[in-house]
Design a protein around this motif. Structure first.
Motif, PDB file in Angstrom:
ATOM      1  N   ALA A  52      11.014   7.320  26.443  1.00 29.92           N
ATOM      2  CA  ALA A  52      10.313   8.573  26.130  1.00 29.92           C
ATOM      3  C   ALA A  52      11.241   9.619  25.515  1.00 29.92           C
ATOM      4  N   THR A  53      12.555   9.472  25.731  1.00 26.87           N
ATOM      5  CA  THR A  53      13.486  10.508  25.267  1.00 26.87           C
ATOM      6  C   THR A  53      14.422  10.050  24.146  1.00 26.87           C
ATOM      7  N   LEU A  54      14.878   8.807  24.185  1.00 28.54           N
ATOM      8  CA  LEU A  54      15.905   8.374  23.231  1.00 28.54           C
ATOM      9  C   LEU A  54      15.417   8.378  21.777  1.00 28.54           C
ATOM     10  N   PRO A  55      14.185   7.936  21.480  1.00 32.88           N
ATOM     11  CA  PRO A  55      13.743   8.005  20.078  1.00 32.88           C
ATOM     12  C   PRO A  55      13.781   9.425  19.512  1.00 32.88           C
ATOM     13  N   LYS A  56      13.371  10.396  20.301  1.00 31.47           N
ATOM     14  CA  LYS A  56      13.391  11.787  19.842  1.00 31.47           C
ATOM     15  C   LYS A  56      14.821  12.291  19.702  1.00 31.47           C
ATOM     16  N   ASN A  57      15.684  11.920  20.637  1.00 33.66           N
ATOM     17  CA  ASN A  57      17.076  12.362  20.565  1.00 33.66           C
ATOM     18  C   ASN A  57      17.783  11.787  19.337  1.00 33.66           C
ATOM     19  N   ARG A  62      21.786  14.794  13.761  1.00 34.89           N
ATOM     20  CA  ARG A  62      22.200  14.770  12.356  1.00 34.89           C
ATOM     21  C   ARG A  62      22.742  13.404  11.960  1.00 34.89           C
ATOM     22  N   THR A  63      23.228  12.665  12.947  1.00 35.72           N
ATOM     23  CA  THR A  63      23.792  11.344  12.675  1.00 35.72           C
ATOM     24  C   THR A  63      22.810  10.199  12.949  1.00 35.72           C
ATOM     25  N   LEU A  64      21.583  10.539  13.340  1.00 31.39           N
ATOM     26  CA  LEU A  64      20.539   9.531  13.636  1.00 31.39           C
ATOM     27  C   LEU A  64      21.037   8.522  14.679  1.00 31.39           C
ATOM     28  N   PHE A  65      21.612   9.063  15.744  1.00 37.07           N
ATOM     29  CA  PHE A  65      22.250   8.240  16.770  1.00 37.07           C
ATOM     30  C   PHE A  65      22.104   8.936  18.113  1.00 37.07           C
ATOM     31  N   ALA A  66      21.909   8.154  19.172  1.00 35.25           N
ATOM     32  CA  ALA A  66      21.836   8.744  20.518  1.00 35.25           C
ATOM     33  C   ALA A  66      22.191   7.700  21.559  1.00 35.25           C
ATOM     34  N   THR A  67      22.763   8.168  22.639  1.00 32.35           N
ATOM     35  CA  THR A  67      23.016   7.340  23.814  1.00 32.35           C
ATOM     36  C   THR A  67      22.510   8.092  25.035  1.00 32.35           C
ATOM     37  N   SER A  68      22.258   7.339  26.108  1.00 26.71           N
ATOM     38  CA  SER A  68      21.807   7.992  27.330  1.00 26.71           C
ATOM     39  C   SER A  68      21.928   7.015  28.489  1.00 26.71           C
ATOM     40  N   LEU A  80      21.516   2.745  23.919  1.00 26.62           N
ATOM     41  CA  LEU A  80      22.086   3.215  22.658  1.00 26.62           C
ATOM     42  C   LEU A  80      21.089   2.911  21.549  1.00 26.62           C
ATOM     43  N   ALA A  81      20.864   3.876  20.677  1.00 31.11           N
ATOM     44  CA  ALA A  81      20.013   3.681  19.506  1.00 31.11           C
ATOM     45  C   ALA A  81      20.738   4.209  18.280  1.00 31.11           C
ATOM     46  N   LEU A  82      20.758   3.406  17.211  1.00 30.47           N
ATOM     47  CA  LEU A  82      21.379   3.798  15.952  1.00 30.47           C
ATOM     48  C   LEU A  82      20.431   3.495  14.811  1.00 30.47           C
ATOM     49  N   CYS A  83      20.156   4.499  14.000  1.00 34.84           N
ATOM     50  CA  CYS A  83      19.333   4.315  12.805  1.00 34.84           C
ATOM     51  C   CYS A  83      20.236   4.270  11.579  1.00 34.84           C
ATOM     52  N   VAL A  96      12.886   3.371  16.666  1.00 39.16           N
ATOM     53  CA  VAL A  96      13.427   3.266  18.028  1.00 39.16           C
ATOM     54  C   VAL A  96      12.299   3.151  19.056  1.00 39.16           C
ATOM     55  N   THR A  97      11.209   3.857  18.810  1.00 47.73           N
ATOM     56  CA  THR A  97      10.045   3.735  19.700  1.00 47.73           C
ATOM     57  C   THR A  97       9.530   2.303  19.726  1.00 47.73           C
TER      58      THR A  97
END
Length: 305
Positions: A52-57, A62-68, A80-83, A96-97
């Motif tokens: 519910a949170t990582l795709p939005k993050n 700016r880098t189209l990247f998030a970890t949690s 970890l998600a990287l676009c 990512v969703t």
């Protein structure tokens, strides 16, 4: 360090064709071996909260990247998600969703899942892979069509392009992302390349990671007109047709043409070739010829006399 992890990484080899499409289409997945969870248990609840949170993050970054990470032992979940760096925020969030949905189906009830698409990839796990820059879970995607040019010349050109693009991505891009193109020959006028690391890597770690997988190109993808090595921390792709968005970050000239050799006084040995000279042979009119007056031949004549 990365090379050691590469050898230990779970590697999948998938053949694919550009045209026509084959069954080997994304998503590509790696299901880990660190345990399973049960329906509606605490670990699954943690995965749902991450989804519910990582795709939005990632899309807001700016880098189209998030970890949690979320939860506590023994049910903590890391993700970890990287676009891809040439994508946009809306495509990133959608990818990512979808990845969270597909990961829970393709690796059903598996605590460690990696799912890869063209625009993004996702990994979640009960193991803290975020604490290391290990390029785990490498997937090799290889085009089944081969080049008609000399394989060693083509492989060298691909590595030159990927290394130059890797230098730029590591040192000059906050997204740790770059694309490039390089002139080649009349059959394949241009080679296109793309490299990317996770943006949280240092320039040195990013370049080291890319260097390790680029070094593997002749081993895993030699002579193929297109291919990819995709790990959780860095990846590359090359093709002989355009595949990335926008103008390339780098443009390299074609490598110098290999010299042609005269066939006068040479002995035809019949193996088909594509117009280049090697240490003991040359190629003209599509066939190899033994070069005259080689050191070995001189030595052999002397010993016979």
């Amino acid at each position: 360090r990365h090379r050691t992890f590469y050898r230990l990484a779970a590697t999948i080899l998938i053949a694919f064709l550009l045209t026509p499409p084959t069954a080997a289409q994304p998503p590509w997945q790696i299901c880990g071996k660190s345990g399973n969870y049960a329906a509606n248990d605490t670990y699954q609840s943690n995965i749902r909260q991450l989804s519910a949170t990582l795709p939005k993050n990632a899309s807001a970054s700016r880098t189209l990247f998030a970890t949690s990470s979320i939860g506590s032992l023994p049910n903590i979940a890391y993700a970890l998600a990287l676009c891809r760096g040439d994508g946009n925020a809306s495509a990133c969030e959608a990818c990512v969703t979808t990845a969270f949905q597909d990961a829970q189906q393709l690796c059903a009830f598996n605590k460690d899942a990696t799912v890869i698409y063209d625009p993004c990839y996702l990994r979640f796990s009960n193991q803290n892979f975020l604490a290391t820059t290990s390029n785990d879970n490498i997937i090799v995607l290889k085009n089944t069509q081969s080049v008609s040019s000399p394989v060693d010349v083509f492989d060298a050109a691909v590595q030159t392009l990927l290394n130059a693009t890797g230098d730029y991505a590591a040192a000059n891009s906050s997204r740790r992302f770059a694309t490039g193109e390089e002139g080649f020959d009349t059959t394949n006028p241009t080679i296109y390349g793309l490299v990317q690391c996770t943006p949280d890597m240092s320039p040195a770690d990013c370049r080291s990671c890319l260097g390790d997988i680029i070094t593997q190109m002749p081993q895993d993808l030699s002579g193929s007109i297109g291919g990819r090595l995709i790990g959780v921390r860095c990846n590359f792709r090359y093709e002989v047709v355009p595949f990335f968005s926008g103008s390339p970050t780098l443009r390299l000239p074609a490598p110098p043409a290999p010299p042609k050799c005269p066939v006068k006084n040479s002995r035809k040995i019949g193996k088909q070739c594509s117009g280049y000279c090697a240490a003991y042979r040359c190629c003209n009119s599509g066939y190899h010829y033994r070069l005259p007056l080689l050191f070995e031949e001189k030595e052999e004549k002397t010993s016979k006399e």
